[in-house]
Scaffold this motif. Structure first.
Motif, PDB file in Angstrom:
ATOM      1  N   THR A   1      -1.567   2.582   4.803  1.00 48.17           N
ATOM      2  CA  THR A   1      -1.183   1.921   3.559  1.00 48.17           C
ATOM      3  C   THR A   1      -0.276   2.811   2.714  1.00 48.17           C
ATOM      4  O   THR A   1      -0.135   4.011   2.964  1.00 48.17           O
ATOM      5  CB  THR A   1      -2.428   1.567   2.719  1.00 48.17           C
ATOM      6  OG1 THR A   1      -3.019   2.787   2.234  1.00 48.17           O
ATOM      7  CG2 THR A   1      -3.456   0.804   3.544  1.00 48.17           C
ATOM      8  N   ARG A   2       0.266   2.204   1.663  1.00 51.88           N
ATOM      9  CA  ARG A   2       1.058   2.960   0.694  1.00 51.88           C
ATOM     10  C   ARG A   2       0.156   3.712  -0.286  1.00 51.88           C
ATOM     11  O   ARG A   2       0.492   4.806  -0.720  1.00 51.88           O
ATOM     12  CB  ARG A   2       1.964   2.020  -0.101  1.00 51.88           C
ATOM     13  CG  ARG A   2       3.150   1.479   0.666  1.00 51.88           C
ATOM     14  CD  ARG A   2       3.936   0.538  -0.231  1.00 51.88           C
ATOM     15  NE  ARG A   2       5.103  -0.005   0.425  1.00 51.88           N
ATOM     16  CZ  ARG A   2       6.297   0.582   0.467  1.00 51.88           C
ATOM     17  NH1 ARG A   2       6.463   1.760  -0.103  1.00 51.88           N
ATOM     18  NH2 ARG A   2       7.314  -0.001   1.062  1.00 51.88           N
TER      19      ARG A   2
ATOM     20  N   LEU B   1      -6.961  -3.264  -0.713  1.00 50.60           N
ATOM     21  CA  LEU B   1      -5.618  -3.845  -0.748  1.00 50.60           C
ATOM     22  C   LEU B   1      -5.569  -4.928  -1.822  1.00 50.60           C
ATOM     23  O   LEU B   1      -6.495  -5.739  -1.944  1.00 50.60           O
ATOM     24  CB  LEU B   1      -5.266  -4.452   0.614  1.00 50.60           C
ATOM     25  CG  LEU B   1      -4.900  -3.484   1.740  1.00 50.60           C
ATOM     26  CD1 LEU B   1      -4.666  -4.257   3.035  1.00 50.60           C
ATOM     27  CD2 LEU B   1      -3.667  -2.661   1.386  1.00 50.60           C
ATOM     28  N   PRO B   2      -4.503  -4.980  -2.609  1.00 47.71           N
ATOM     29  CA  PRO B   2      -4.425  -5.981  -3.682  1.00 47.71           C
ATOM     30  C   PRO B   2      -4.336  -7.399  -3.142  1.00 47.71           C
ATOM     31  O   PRO B   2      -3.950  -7.627  -1.991  1.00 47.71           O
ATOM     32  CB  PRO B   2      -3.143  -5.591  -4.426  1.00 47.71           C
ATOM     33  CG  PRO B   2      -2.337  -4.816  -3.436  1.00 47.71           C
ATOM     34  CD  PRO B   2      -3.319  -4.096  -2.578  1.00 47.71           C
ATOM     35  N   GLN B   3      -4.716  -8.358  -3.967  1.00 47.35           N
ATOM     36  CA  GLN B   3      -4.629  -9.769  -3.613  1.00 47.35           C
ATOM     37  C   GLN B   3      -3.204 -10.107  -3.187  1.00 47.35           C
ATOM     38  O   GLN B   3      -2.237  -9.753  -3.856  1.00 47.35           O
ATOM     39  CB  GLN B   3      -5.027 -10.619  -4.826  1.00 47.35           C
ATOM     40  CG  GLN B   3      -5.255 -12.084  -4.518  1.00 47.35           C
ATOM     41  CD  GLN B   3      -6.647 -12.358  -3.987  1.00 47.35           C
ATOM     42  OE1 GLN B   3      -7.458 -11.444  -3.915  1.00 47.35           O
ATOM     43  NE2 GLN B   3      -6.919 -13.591  -3.625  1.00 47.35           N
TER      44      GLN B   3
ATOM     45  N   ALA C   1      -1.517  -8.924  -0.669  1.00 52.56           N
ATOM     46  CA  ALA C   1      -0.757  -7.792  -0.119  1.00 52.56           C
ATOM     47  C   ALA C   1      -0.070  -8.185   1.186  1.00 52.56           C
ATOM     48  O   ALA C   1      -0.571  -9.016   1.950  1.00 52.56           O
ATOM     49  CB  ALA C   1      -1.688  -6.599   0.109  1.00 52.56           C
TER      50      ALA C   1
ATOM     51  N   VAL D   1       1.022  -7.289   4.865  1.00 46.38           N
ATOM     52  CA  VAL D   1       0.581  -6.406   5.945  1.00 46.38           C
ATOM     53  C   VAL D   1       1.412  -6.691   7.197  1.00 46.38           C
ATOM     54  O   VAL D   1       1.598  -7.846   7.578  1.00 46.38           O
ATOM     55  CB  VAL D   1      -0.917  -6.608   6.255  1.00 46.38           C
ATOM     56  CG1 VAL D   1      -1.369  -5.655   7.364  1.00 46.38           C
ATOM     57  CG2 VAL D   1      -1.753  -6.389   5.000  1.00 46.38           C
TER      58      VAL D   1
ATOM     59  N   LEU E   1      -4.408 -12.226   2.329  1.00 49.10           N
ATOM     60  CA  LEU E   1      -3.324 -11.327   2.732  1.00 49.10           C
ATOM     61  C   LEU E   1      -2.173 -12.098   3.368  1.00 49.10           C
ATOM     62  O   LEU E   1      -2.359 -13.115   4.024  1.00 49.10           O
ATOM     63  CB  LEU E   1      -3.844 -10.278   3.724  1.00 49.10           C
ATOM     64  CG  LEU E   1      -4.908  -9.313   3.197  1.00 49.10           C
ATOM     65  CD1 LEU E   1      -5.375  -8.377   4.294  1.00 49.10           C
ATOM     66  CD2 LEU E   1      -4.377  -8.521   2.002  1.00 49.10           C
TER      67      LEU E   1
ATOM     68  N   ASP F   1       2.811  -3.459   2.165  1.00 45.78           N
ATOM     69  CA  ASP F   1       1.740  -2.708   1.510  1.00 45.78           C
ATOM     70  C   ASP F   1       0.921  -1.923   2.525  1.00 45.78           C
ATOM     71  O   ASP F   1       0.310  -0.899   2.190  1.00 45.78           O
ATOM     72  CB  ASP F   1       0.814  -3.665   0.747  1.00 45.78           C
ATOM     73  CG  ASP F   1       1.529  -4.363  -0.393  1.00 45.78           C
ATOM     74  OD1 ASP F   1       1.871  -3.667  -1.371  1.00 45.78           O
ATOM     75  OD2 ASP F   1       1.748  -5.580  -0.308  1.00 45.78           O
TER      76      ASP F   1
END
Length: 315
Positions: free
Chosen positions: A112-113, A121-123, A125, A127, A145, A167
């Motif tokens: 990840t970043r 991981l944000p809503q 995100a 991938v 995601l 992300d």
């Protein structure tokens, strides 16, 4: 003194893992008084040439091995080092798996970043993964995601994470370990969340079935627990006519049976899911016969509709 020509893909990872295998084989040969030396030959496969579409759309099996296997059959090389997860269930006539060395970590890795876990991981995100197996399980665990295909070698995919708007990306941890890039891994996804591909983390050393010299040498490189686990996983793969283009995964672990080390027990989990992750079929069973166990798990999933899911994906 026999010179052994070793075929491999030309990616950095393929060359690294081939070099590591050759180094161990040279050590084994020297310790047993077997006179040989190794040369590595790089071969470009169809899967390496076509990078602008997902694997599921390329079609066919053996995308990363066919050209190498043809070189074996033609006598241009004497052995090949493959990632076991790239191997189709059926091998060409005249070729054989000469050795399955000890397995690396089979899990998938999240890179990840910033966030250090899948839950963080944000809503919504973004991938990156080219694997329908990973995408299916990821969407099952986190339907919010966004999944986008990302192809290429490990280094190019890591570069896309750094330079593009992803992300996170998913990769096999075994390859990252072999490259010595463990510090890039944010989290390991346990099999309960993301079941690995069949044979993930293991290598396949392939040679001609009539080459007694190679079979003798490679036999000393065999790691029997890994070989047993891979046999169970590949029996599952074969029953479902699977490959790297469908959302299918399996992982087997080996433990000593009640009768001791001569009676190992295998625990195999297999999964088939829809690409969107809304349907996830999964079964686990234990047994001592790897092929029978693989067929058992596959048949249990077929009874739940796995064959129909896979047929829809192929169409």
């Amino acid at each position: 003194m026999r010179t052994i020509i070793v075929g491999t893909r030309q990616s950095a990872l393929a060359l690294t893992q081939t070099g590591q295998a050759v180094e161990k084989l040279q050590q084994l040969a020297d310790s047993f008084g077997i006179e040989c030396r190794f040369e590595i030959k790089k071969i470009v496969t169809k899967g390496d040439r076509i990078l602008d579409v997902t694997l599921s759309k390329v079609g066919g099996k053996g995308l990363f091995v066919k050209e190498i296997e043809q070189a074996l059959l033609d006598g241009d090389i004497d052995m090949a080092v493959h990632s076991m997860k790239d191997m189709p269930f059926e091998l060409p006539e005249g070729l054989i798996v000469g050795a399955v060395p000890e397995r690396e970590d089979p899990r998938d890795a999240l890179i990840t970043r910033g966030p250090r876990s899948l839950d963080e991981l944000p809503q919504g995100a973004l991938v990156g993964t080219s694997s329908l197996r990973r995408a299916s399980q990821l969407q099952h665990a986190r339907p919010d995601l966004r999944i986008e295909s990302v192809r290429g070698n490990i280094d190019s995919r890591l570069r896309k994470l750094d330079e593009d708007n992803f992300d996170a990306i998913l990769l096999a941890s075994a390859g990252i370990h072999r490259m010595g890039w463990q510090d890039r891994i944010s989290a390991y996804l346990p099999p309960e969340v993301c079941l690995p591909a069949v044979g993930q983390g293991a290598l396949c050393i392939e040679c001609r079935a009539d080459d007694s010299f190679m079979l003798e040498l490679l036999g000393k490189f065999q790691h029997e627990p890994t070989a047993l686990a891979v046999r169970a996983e590949r029996a599952f793969l074969g029953r479902l006519n699977g490959g790297c283009q469908v959302p299918l995964g399996a992982y087997a672990s080996v433990s000593e049976g009640s009768s001791g080390p001569d009676a190992p027990l295998l625990t195999l989990t297999g999964m088939v899911g829809t690409p969107d992750g809304k349907t996830m079929l999964k079964e686990t069973a234990t047994g001592s016969d790897p092929e029978a166990l693989g067929l058992l798990i596959a048949d249990k999933l077929i009874a739940q509709g796995a064959d129909r899911i896979l047929a829809d994906v192929r169409e």
